[in-house]
Design an enzyme around this catalytic site. Structure first.
Site, PDB file in Angstrom:
ATOM      1  N   VAL A 154       0.952  -1.235   0.093  1.00  0.00           N
ATOM      2  CA  VAL A 154      -0.103   0.111  -0.102  1.00  0.00           C
ATOM      3  C   VAL A 154       0.941   1.124   0.117  1.00  0.00           C
ATOM      4  O   VAL A 154       0.526   2.239   0.649  1.00  0.00           O
ATOM      5  CB  VAL A 154      -0.867   0.213   1.171  1.00  0.00           C
ATOM      6  CG1 VAL A 154      -2.171   0.866   0.990  1.00  0.00           C
ATOM      7  CG2 VAL A 154      -1.437  -1.394   1.689  1.00  0.00           C
ATOM      8  N   ALA A 155       2.228   1.115  -0.757  1.00  0.00           N
ATOM      9  CA  ALA A 155       3.121   2.334  -0.922  1.00  0.00           C
ATOM     10  C   ALA A 155       3.339   2.600   0.523  1.00  0.00           C
ATOM     11  O   ALA A 155       3.658   1.960   1.297  1.00  0.00           O
ATOM     12  CB  ALA A 155       2.525   3.419  -1.712  1.00  0.00           C
ATOM     13  N   CYS A 156       3.328   4.085   0.688  1.00  0.00           N
ATOM     14  CA  CYS A 156       3.806   4.495   2.065  1.00  0.00           C
ATOM     15  C   CYS A 156       3.073   3.992   3.396  1.00  0.00           C
ATOM     16  O   CYS A 156       3.555   4.197   4.449  1.00  0.00           O
ATOM     17  CB  CYS A 156       3.874   6.094   1.933  1.00  0.00           C
ATOM     18  SG  CYS A 156       5.165   6.589   0.828  1.00  0.00           S
ATOM     19  N   SER A 157       1.820   3.683   2.780  1.00  0.00           N
ATOM     20  CA  SER A 157       1.209   3.259   4.169  1.00  0.00           C
ATOM     21  C   SER A 157       1.200   1.452   4.295  1.00  0.00           C
ATOM     22  O   SER A 157       0.336   0.877   5.164  1.00  0.00           O
ATOM     23  CB  SER A 157      -0.474   3.484   4.183  1.00  0.00           C
ATOM     24  OG  SER A 157      -0.465   4.841   4.237  1.00  0.00           O
ATOM     25  N   SER A 334       7.126   3.374   3.564  1.00  0.00           N
ATOM     26  CA  SER A 334       6.269   2.916   4.564  1.00  0.00           C
ATOM     27  C   SER A 334       7.261   2.855   6.028  1.00  0.00           C
ATOM     28  O   SER A 334       6.510   2.645   6.981  1.00  0.00           O
ATOM     29  CB  SER A 334       5.733   1.759   4.521  1.00  0.00           C
ATOM     30  OG  SER A 334       6.574   0.434   4.414  1.00  0.00           O
TER      31      SER A 334
END
Ligand code: COA
Length: 373
Positions: A154-157, A334
């Site tokens: 979820v990319a950066c998350s 992340s």
């Protein structure tokens, strides 16, 4: 239902660093060479001249002073300008698994757990070096963990969404001890020849151990609640994927096959999203912001974090209430909020609360409300 808790965390930090001065020097050498090589086309207006980068801009626009990378020789060679990472053969650990083992080992030691007690490994990161077999399964096997493992992105998350997934499984009883590991080799998907973003990213790997609070061997943080949210946006995008070879011109050096962003739009659109997300999470948890001892925020941009800190606290937070690590690590996708948590959480007394919050491409926002047990 069982109470999930974070019982350990660990950070692998590559020993090579690139300072802003080194970065600007190589970029400007590349830009000068590009402009000389294309002088005629530039003079005729067919090609745009490359503008020089500046350390003052980087520092004031982002707060970043240096970044750790897996390989600086390639990054700092104006003829190369990307990391040079040895390709691994199939029967040796991949590079993501290799750095994951270091971070997982530290997190397990902090939790007082043996790898054999782990029954879930989630490799949560914004890019994976291959689609399958899952990097997480490779890590599970190399560690000697049991149970099952899977990758998520979820990319950066990725890390906070991974923590929610693991916490929910611990709560329901389907797993007992989980590792959420985030090997972020961002140097591999950054376009180091793009002045607008060449300073943004760095490499790192973080890991957290989650288990039942009742099983914890030492000091730990209860996961009071988690909240994830997404809203589609093209403003942070990477088009590299398996369909690439099915399209004409797939071998071309296409800019959209690496990280691309509309930084200003991201700034404007993500800030209100994150501020209201945190406010909603705290309100539903019945916890006023002044009860938070610390915000461990995603580490992309200092001005962004300062804005969010002010909005959440209703005042300018003291530096220890909202610690930044991006001056040393840059944006590590992340892993950023988890580095902040890992480095700045030992001083918590029982009953004190803090909030991890990540945000980025998707858009995605993930928050984890913690209480020191
Ligand atoms: N050196 C010198 N000048 C530069 C530069 C560099 N490396 N990069 C851009 N500039 C110039 C631009 O050309 C522009 O010039 P202009 O005003 O003459 O057009 C000016 O500086 C401002 O550029 P801009 O891109 O608007 O800067 P900014 O203040 O928005 O800062 C970011 C850029 C990327 C740091 C900022 O937008 C940001 O952090 N956004 C959110 C990023 C984020 O969280 N992304 C998530 C990634 S996972």
């Amino acid at each position: 239902m069982f109470q999930p808790a974070i019982t350990g965390s660990g950070v692998f930090t590559p020993d090579q660093t690139v300072t802003n001065a080194e970065l600007v020097q190589v970029f400007n050498a590349y830009a000068e060479r590009f402009n000389a090589d294309n002088a005629e086309a530039i003079a005729a207006g067919r090609v745009e001249a490359k503008q020089p980068s500046s350390t003052d801009f980087i520092r004031s626009a982002s707060g970043i002073e240096q970044r750790h990378v897996m390989d600086k020789t390639g990054v700092l060679d104006p003829e190369v300008m990307h990391p040079i990472l040895r390709e691994r053969v199939n029967d040796e650990p991949g590079i993501m698994a290799e750095i994951a083992l270091d971070a997982c080992g530290k997190a397990l030691a902090a939790a007082g757990r043996a790898a054999g007690e782990v029954d879930l490994v989630i490799c949560a990161a914004s890019n994976h070096e291959r689609p399958y077999p899952a990097i997480a399964i490779e890590i599970q096997t190399l560690l000697g963990a049991g149970g099952f493992a899977f990758d998520m992105n979820v990319a950066c998350s990725s890390a906070t969404f991974g923590i929610q997934a693991a916490a929910d499984m611990i709560r329901s009883g389907s797993v007992r001890c989980a590792l959420v590991v985030s090997p972020e080799i961002c140097s591999g998907h950054l376009e180091w020849r793009d002045r607008d973003c060449h300073f943004i990213f760095g490499d790192v790997c973080t890991a957290v151990v989650l288990e039942r609070s009742g099983d914890a061997e030492g000091p730990h943080f209860r996961v009071l609640s988690t909240r994830c949210a997404t809203q589609f946006s093209n403003n942070i995008r990477n088009n590299n994927g398996f369909l690439r070879r099915t399209r004409p011109g797939h071998m071309q050096d296409r800019r959209d096959m690496l990280f691309v962003q509309e930084g200003r739009k991201v700034f404007k659109e993500v800030l209100p999203l994150v501020s209201s997300h945190i406010a909603g999470h705290l309100a539903d948890a019945g916890l006023p912001a002044d009860r938070l001892k610390r915000l461990w925020l995603h580490q992309a941009n200092k001005a962004m974090n300062d804005f969010i800190g002010r909005k959440v606290m209703g005042r300018v937070p003291a530096p220890e209430e909202q610690p930044n690590i991006l001056q040393d690590y840059a944006n590590t996708s992340s892993a950023g909020s988890i580095i902040a948590f890992s480095k700045f959480s030992d001083d918590f007394e029982p009953g004190e609360t803090g909030l991890i919050c990540s945000f980025g491409a998707g858009y995605s926002v993930g928050s984890v409300l913690l209480e020191r047990a």
